[in-house]
Scaffold this motif. Structure first.
Motif, short mmCIF file in Angstrom:
data_model
loop_
_atom_site.label_atom_id
_atom_site.label_comp_id
_atom_site.label_asym_id
_atom_site.label_seq_id
_atom_site.Cartn_x
_atom_site.Cartn_y
_atom_site.Cartn_z
N GLU A 60 0.81 -1.22 0.00
CA GLU A 60 0.00 0.00 0.00
C GLU A 60 0.85 1.27 0.00
OE1 GLU A 60 -3.71 -1.75 2.71
OE2 GLU A 60 -1.93 -0.86 3.68
N ALA A 61 2.17 1.11 0.16
CA ALA A 61 3.04 2.26 0.37
C ALA A 61 3.05 3.22 -0.81
CB ALA A 61 4.46 1.78 0.67
N GLN A 62 3.13 2.70 -2.02
CA GLN A 62 3.23 3.57 -3.19
C GLN A 62 2.03 4.50 -3.32
OE1 GLN A 62 5.79 3.47 -6.14
NE2 GLN A 62 4.85 5.50 -5.99
N ALA A 63 0.83 3.94 -3.21
CA ALA A 63 -0.39 4.74 -3.35
C ALA A 63 -0.47 5.81 -2.26
CB ALA A 63 -1.62 3.84 -3.33
N LYS A 64 -0.14 5.42 -1.02
CA LYS A 64 -0.22 6.38 0.08
C LYS A 64 0.86 7.45 -0.06
CE LYS A 64 -2.43 7.54 3.80
NZ LYS A 64 -3.88 7.86 3.75
N TYR A 65 2.02 7.05 -0.50
CA TYR A 65 3.11 8.01 -0.71
C TYR A 65 2.70 9.04 -1.77
CZ TYR A 65 7.77 9.74 -1.98
OH TYR A 65 8.86 10.53 -2.24
N ASP A 66 2.15 8.58 -2.87
CA ASP A 66 1.72 9.49 -3.93
C ASP A 66 0.64 10.45 -3.45
OD1 ASP A 66 3.49 8.29 -5.67
OD2 ASP A 66 2.00 6.97 -6.58
N GLU A 67 -0.17 9.98 -2.51
CA GLU A 67 -1.25 10.82 -1.97
C GLU A 67 -0.72 11.87 -0.99
OE1 GLU A 67 -4.81 10.33 1.34
OE2 GLU A 67 -4.20 8.57 0.18
N VAL A 68 0.19 11.47 -0.13
CA VAL A 68 0.61 12.33 0.98
C VAL A 68 1.80 13.22 0.63
CG1 VAL A 68 1.56 12.31 3.34
CG2 VAL A 68 -0.31 10.75 2.71
N ILE A 69 2.77 12.67 -0.10
CA ILE A 69 3.97 13.45 -0.45
C ILE A 69 3.64 14.28 -1.68
CG2 ILE A 69 6.40 13.39 -1.03
CD1 ILE A 69 5.69 12.42 1.80
N GLN A 70 3.43 15.55 -1.47
CA GLN A 70 2.97 16.42 -2.54
C GLN A 70 4.10 17.00 -3.37
OE1 GLN A 70 0.29 19.27 -0.69
NE2 GLN A 70 -1.39 17.81 -0.87
N GLN A 71 5.27 17.17 -2.76
CA GLN A 71 6.41 17.72 -3.47
C GLN A 71 7.70 17.09 -2.93
OE1 GLN A 71 5.31 21.91 -2.45
NE2 GLN A 71 5.81 22.33 -4.60
N ALA A 72 8.75 17.16 -3.74
CA ALA A 72 10.08 16.73 -3.29
C ALA A 72 11.10 17.63 -3.96
CB ALA A 72 10.33 15.27 -3.63
N PHE A 73 12.14 17.99 -3.21
CA PHE A 73 13.12 18.96 -3.69
C PHE A 73 14.54 18.45 -3.46
CE2 PHE A 73 9.36 21.36 -2.50
CZ PHE A 73 9.22 22.29 -3.52
N LEU A 74 15.46 19.00 -4.23
CA LEU A 74 16.89 18.91 -3.94
C LEU A 74 17.30 20.30 -3.45
CD1 LEU A 74 18.09 16.83 -7.01
CD2 LEU A 74 17.81 16.04 -4.65
N VAL A 75 17.75 20.34 -2.21
CA VAL A 75 18.05 21.62 -1.56
C VAL A 75 19.49 22.03 -1.85
CG1 VAL A 75 18.28 22.78 0.68
CG2 VAL A 75 16.34 21.25 0.22
#
Length: 243
Positions: A60-75
């Motif tokens: 279930e991790a992929q679907a939940k990750y796609d739902e909850v993690i809205q953005q990702a950055f390289l700082v």
């Protein structure tokens, strides 16, 4: 060939080694895609666990990750950040730490859970025997810890390995990573800590008998978070302006 001879014995052993080696190589190759998926899903589970999502399976991790993690950055060290969802997720800190600091990538994930925004930063350092790693999530104030997840490669069971236990990780909830003077100090795992439930002193109680692992967690916080200092301060300033 004489089956009782040494030559036959050596030949038979050599053939068996080749056959077994080939079978193991085939098995490893065929299983690698499944192993890669499991590693990816476990990483997603750990990221999500820092914001309180712990009741999902690896499937279930992929679907939940796609739902909850809205953005990702390289700082970047100057505090700017480049949005790169796949690039941030695929960063392997084990390999990054082998590079010069100026060549490393610093991923950050932005989650929305229950209508609240959280910032998640990967951590990696050294314990007593080998590597330790984890994730920390911060509230929108860029200071208060929402949750942490720690893991290790070879810490001592019952001692340093206890960093994986919920009772230890819960000590970090609501701790601050900036001190009263606005300096980024992380959280110190303090031996003989007597601060009780004080969430403003940037300290948590250590694990009895695991001083070196605790120091490793402290150093991991300081070293990794330092690379995000300008970004965090910029976000804090922007939040203050918006309010």
């Amino acid at each position: 060939m004489n089956k009782e001879s040494n030559a036959y014995t050596f030949l038979f052993a050599a053939v068996m080694v080749i056959i077994v080696g080939a079978l193991l190589a085939i098995a490893a190759t065929s299983l690698k895609p499944m192993q890669d998926v499991n590693i990816k899903n476990e990483k997603m589970q750990n990221i999500l666990a820092t914001v309180g999502i712990t009741d999902i399976t690896r499937e279930e991790a992929q679907a939940k990750y796609d739902e909850v993690i809205q953005q990702a950055f390289l700082v970047n060290p100057d505090g700017t950040a480049t949005e790169d969802r796949d690039g941030a997720f695929n960063v392997d800190l084990k390999n990054e730490l082998k590079k010069k600091v100026t060549e490393q990538k610093f991923p950050l994930f932005v989650a929305n859970n229950g209508g609240k925004k959280f910032y998640i930063i990967p951590l990696r350092g050294s314990g007593l025997w080998d590597a330790i790693w984890g994730y920390i999530s911060l509230d929108e104030d860029m200071n208060t810890i929402k949750g942490v997840v720690f893991d290790h490669k070879g810490e001592t069971p019952g001692l340093g390995a206890e960093i994986t236990q919920a009772w230890f990780q819960e000590r970090f909830i609501n701790e601050k990573i900036f001190d009263a003077n606005g300096e980024l100090v992380g959280v110190t795992v303090a031996k003989g800590y007597t601060g009780g439930d004080d969430k403003e002193d940037n300290k948590v109680d250590a694990i009895s008998g695991a001083t070196i692992t605790g120091d490793g967690v402290t150093n991991m916080f300081v070293e990794r978070l330092a690379h995000y200092k300008n970004f965090l301060k910029n976000q804090k300033s922007q939040l203050a302006l918006n309010n």
